[in-house]
Write a protein that holds these residues in place. Structure first.
Motif, mmCIF file in Angstrom:
data_model
loop_
_atom_site.group_PDB
_atom_site.id
_atom_site.type_symbol
_atom_site.label_atom_id
_atom_site.label_comp_id
_atom_site.label_asym_id
_atom_site.label_seq_id
_atom_site.Cartn_x
_atom_site.Cartn_y
_atom_site.Cartn_z
ATOM 1 N N GLU A 108 -20.294 -10.233 -27.699
ATOM 2 C CA GLU A 108 -18.851 -10.391 -27.878
ATOM 3 C C GLU A 108 -18.503 -11.733 -28.503
ATOM 4 N N ASN A 109 -19.244 -12.781 -28.103
ATOM 5 C CA ASN A 109 -18.963 -14.124 -28.630
ATOM 6 C C ASN A 109 -20.249 -14.948 -28.619
ATOM 7 N N PRO A 110 -20.916 -15.084 -29.765
ATOM 8 C CA PRO A 110 -22.186 -15.818 -29.817
ATOM 9 C C PRO A 110 -22.024 -17.333 -29.931
ATOM 10 N N HIS A 111 -20.778 -17.822 -29.973
ATOM 11 C CA HIS A 111 -20.533 -19.254 -30.148
ATOM 12 C C HIS A 111 -20.282 -19.933 -28.794
ATOM 13 N N PHE A 112 -20.938 -21.081 -28.580
ATOM 14 C CA PHE A 112 -20.789 -21.850 -27.344
ATOM 15 C C PHE A 112 -19.938 -23.090 -27.617
ATOM 16 N N SER A 113 -19.051 -23.403 -26.671
ATOM 17 C CA SER A 113 -18.214 -24.597 -26.815
ATOM 18 C C SER A 113 -18.998 -25.835 -26.392
ATOM 19 N N GLU A 114 -18.669 -26.969 -26.991
ATOM 20 C CA GLU A 114 -19.302 -28.220 -26.603
ATOM 21 C C GLU A 114 -18.806 -28.656 -25.233
ATOM 22 N N ILE A 150 -36.373 -22.953 -25.423
ATOM 23 C CA ILE A 150 -36.404 -21.528 -25.114
ATOM 24 C C ILE A 150 -35.084 -20.936 -25.575
ATOM 25 N N LYS A 151 -35.132 -19.809 -26.259
ATOM 26 C CA LYS A 151 -33.903 -19.182 -26.734
ATOM 27 C C LYS A 151 -33.327 -18.195 -25.724
ATOM 28 N N THR A 152 -34.197 -17.433 -25.072
ATOM 29 C CA THR A 152 -33.743 -16.483 -24.049
ATOM 30 C C THR A 152 -34.661 -16.591 -22.849
ATOM 31 N N ALA A 153 -34.077 -16.535 -21.662
ATOM 32 C CA ALA A 153 -34.861 -16.637 -20.429
ATOM 33 C C ALA A 153 -33.979 -16.300 -19.248
ATOM 34 N N THR A 154 -34.600 -16.031 -18.100
ATOM 35 C CA THR A 154 -33.835 -15.860 -16.870
ATOM 36 C C THR A 154 -33.365 -17.236 -16.409
ATOM 37 N N ARG A 155 -32.366 -17.248 -15.578
ATOM 38 C CA ARG A 155 -31.829 -18.541 -15.119
ATOM 39 C C ARG A 155 -32.889 -19.380 -14.398
ATOM 40 N N PRO A 156 -33.685 -18.811 -13.476
ATOM 41 C CA PRO A 156 -34.717 -19.628 -12.834
ATOM 42 C C PRO A 156 -35.713 -20.217 -13.832
ATOM 43 N N GLU A 157 -36.035 -19.460 -14.890
ATOM 44 C CA GLU A 157 -36.946 -19.978 -15.906
ATOM 45 C C GLU A 157 -36.316 -21.154 -16.648
ATOM 46 N N VAL A 158 -35.016 -21.080 -16.891
ATOM 47 C CA VAL A 158 -34.308 -22.180 -17.557
ATOM 48 C C VAL A 158 -34.339 -23.434 -16.686
ATOM 49 N N ILE A 159 -34.048 -23.250 -15.398
ATOM 50 C CA ILE A 159 -34.028 -24.395 -14.478
ATOM 51 C C ILE A 159 -35.407 -25.043 -14.386
ATOM 52 N N LYS A 160 -36.441 -24.202 -14.334
ATOM 53 C CA LYS A 160 -37.805 -24.721 -14.255
ATOM 54 C C LYS A 160 -38.152 -25.522 -15.507
ATOM 55 N N ALA A 161 -37.776 -24.983 -16.679
ATOM 56 C CA ALA A 161 -38.043 -25.679 -17.934
ATOM 57 C C ALA A 161 -37.237 -26.981 -18.032
ATOM 58 N N PRO A 185 -32.892 -11.785 -18.528
ATOM 59 C CA PRO A 185 -32.878 -12.838 -19.555
ATOM 60 C C PRO A 185 -31.480 -13.023 -20.139
ATOM 61 N N GLN A 186 -31.126 -14.259 -20.392
ATOM 62 C CA GLN A 186 -29.822 -14.581 -20.962
ATOM 63 C C GLN A 186 -30.007 -15.452 -22.214
ATOM 64 N N TYR A 187 -28.977 -15.484 -23.035
ATOM 65 C CA TYR A 187 -28.997 -16.304 -24.241
ATOM 66 C C TYR A 187 -28.585 -17.728 -23.888
ATOM 67 N N LEU A 188 -29.276 -18.695 -24.445
ATOM 68 C CA LEU A 188 -29.005 -20.107 -24.187
ATOM 69 C C LEU A 188 -28.181 -20.705 -25.325
ATOM 70 N N SER A 189 -27.358 -21.687 -24.994
ATOM 71 C CA SER A 189 -26.576 -22.391 -26.006
ATOM 72 C C SER A 189 -27.520 -23.232 -26.868
ATOM 73 N N PRO A 190 -27.121 -23.559 -28.107
ATOM 74 C CA PRO A 190 -27.965 -24.415 -28.962
ATOM 75 C C PRO A 190 -28.309 -25.750 -28.296
ATOM 76 N N HIS A 195 -23.704 -22.673 -20.417
ATOM 77 C CA HIS A 195 -24.720 -22.613 -21.469
ATOM 78 C C HIS A 195 -25.508 -21.303 -21.461
ATOM 79 N N LEU A 196 -25.126 -20.364 -20.608
ATOM 80 C CA LEU A 196 -25.866 -19.107 -20.486
ATOM 81 C C LEU A 196 -24.923 -17.920 -20.665
ATOM 82 N N ARG A 197 -25.396 -16.895 -21.396
ATOM 83 C CA ARG A 197 -24.600 -15.684 -21.585
ATOM 84 C C ARG A 197 -25.487 -14.461 -21.527
ATOM 85 N N THR A 198 -24.967 -13.425 -20.900
ATOM 86 C CA THR A 198 -25.674 -12.149 -20.879
ATOM 87 C C THR A 198 -25.642 -11.537 -22.276
ATOM 88 N N GLU A 199 -26.391 -10.485 -22.472
ATOM 89 C CA GLU A 199 -26.431 -9.841 -23.782
ATOM 90 C C GLU A 199 -25.042 -9.342 -24.182
#
Length: 305
Positions: free
Chosen positions: A186-192, A120-131, A107-112, A177-181
């Motif tokens: 280290e950096n919870p902020h995502f760039s636009e 979904i806030k956290t999911a594996t990459r295949p789950e993100v693609i499916k969603a 599972p990875q963290y998703l950008s806002p 848009h995806l980051r490991t734990e």
């Protein structure tokens, strides 16, 4: 090209879509089947795009067998708090646990911006693609004239940075848009994502420009080889044990090796392009680990006319 479709589907489901390209896949097929598909570059690329779209829209995961993805995802709601979500751990004693280092099963963290789309806030990459594909289908954003393309609404524009995006290229953009734990800690902020030019279908041209601007004729398409006229090879004793026959064409030998590899679960779970050799395969390839590309170079000494 339909001959190679089953193998292409397997390669796409196992591929790292941030790195793989249609050219890479074509060369892989050429290497395994000992064919030259260069005259069919554009049709092959279109086949890759349509196959990838079919995989995602049918609900199948693209990177690994379904058993590899046991991690559960955490749904986001409109009233979600700003507290940091925790990725669900892989099931104990499951195939996912043995593949914990595989980024596609963790599972990875998703950008806002991506959370706004898939909820979904956290999911594996295949789950993100499916969603993501569910969102596209529910909002009827797929181009009715060419299913390989997506018309982006306002939320998708924040994710893909385009008004119209190619489904194949879309998977590469998701990496931002995806980051490991560890990365998120280290950096919870995502760039636009900045807006870029829309994806378009490149028109096929009958000629190719030469060095001085002159046109030369495009290579004439090669005739498809008749399987019944392909040369037959006699297999070495070790290779015959793997394939289950003593004589056959080279493409059939390669195909049967992959059947053996799959049946004995010898494909590297961390990188599907590699085979982990057991005692029998070690006698053939003379190594503990062999790549699908180099595999064919080892076969020549085990095949005689």
């Amino acid at each position: 090209l339909s001959t190679y479709l089953p193998r292409l589907k397997v390669l796409l489901r196992e591929a790292n879509l941030e790195q793989v390209s249609a050219t890479h896949l074509r060369k892989q097929i050429e290497s395994e089947f000992q064919v030259d598909l260069r005259p069919q570059k554009q049709p092959f690329k279109e086949l890759v795009h349509s196959t990838l779209t079919e995989i995602f829209t049918s609900g199948h995961e693209a990177h690994a067998p379904a058993a590899a993805h046991q991690a559960s995802s955490t749904s986001a709601t409109a009233s979600s708090t700003s507290s940091r979500p925790s990725p669900a751990p892989a099931a104990v004693n499951s195939p996912a646990a043995s593949r914990a280092k595989n980024p596609f099963s963790v599972p990875q963290y998703l950008s806002p911006a991506l959370v706004d789309v898939v909820q979904i806030k956290t999911a594996t990459r295949p789950e993100v693609i499916k969603a993501l594909w569910k969102y596209i289908k529910d909002h009827k954003l797929q181009d009715p004239d060419d299913g390989r393309f997506i018309f982006c609404d306002a939320p998708l524009k924040r994710v893909l940075g385009k008004n119209r995006a190619n489904a194949f290229a879309m998977n590469k953009i998701l990496g931002a848009h995806l980051r490991t734990e560890a990365q998120y800690s280290e950096n919870p902020h995502f760039s636009e994502i900045p807006m870029t030019e829309d994806d378009v279908v490149k028109p096929r041209t009958p000629g190719v420009k030469g060095a001085k601007g002159t046109k030369r004729k495009a290579a004439a398409p090669r005739k498809k080889r008749d399987p019944s006229k392909m040369p037959q090879y006699r297999l070495s004793p070790d290779l015959a044990k793997v394939c289950g026959f003593e004589q056959h064409t080279r493409p059939q030998v390669v195909k049967q090796i992959w059947v053996y590899v799959k049946a004995n679960q010898l494909q590297d779970p961390q990188d599907g392009r590699f085979i982990l050799c057991n005692d029998l395969l070690r006698r053939i390839f003379e190594t503990d680990k062999v790549s699908a590309f180099s595999m064919n170079s080892h076969l020549s000494r085990h095949l005689t006319r």
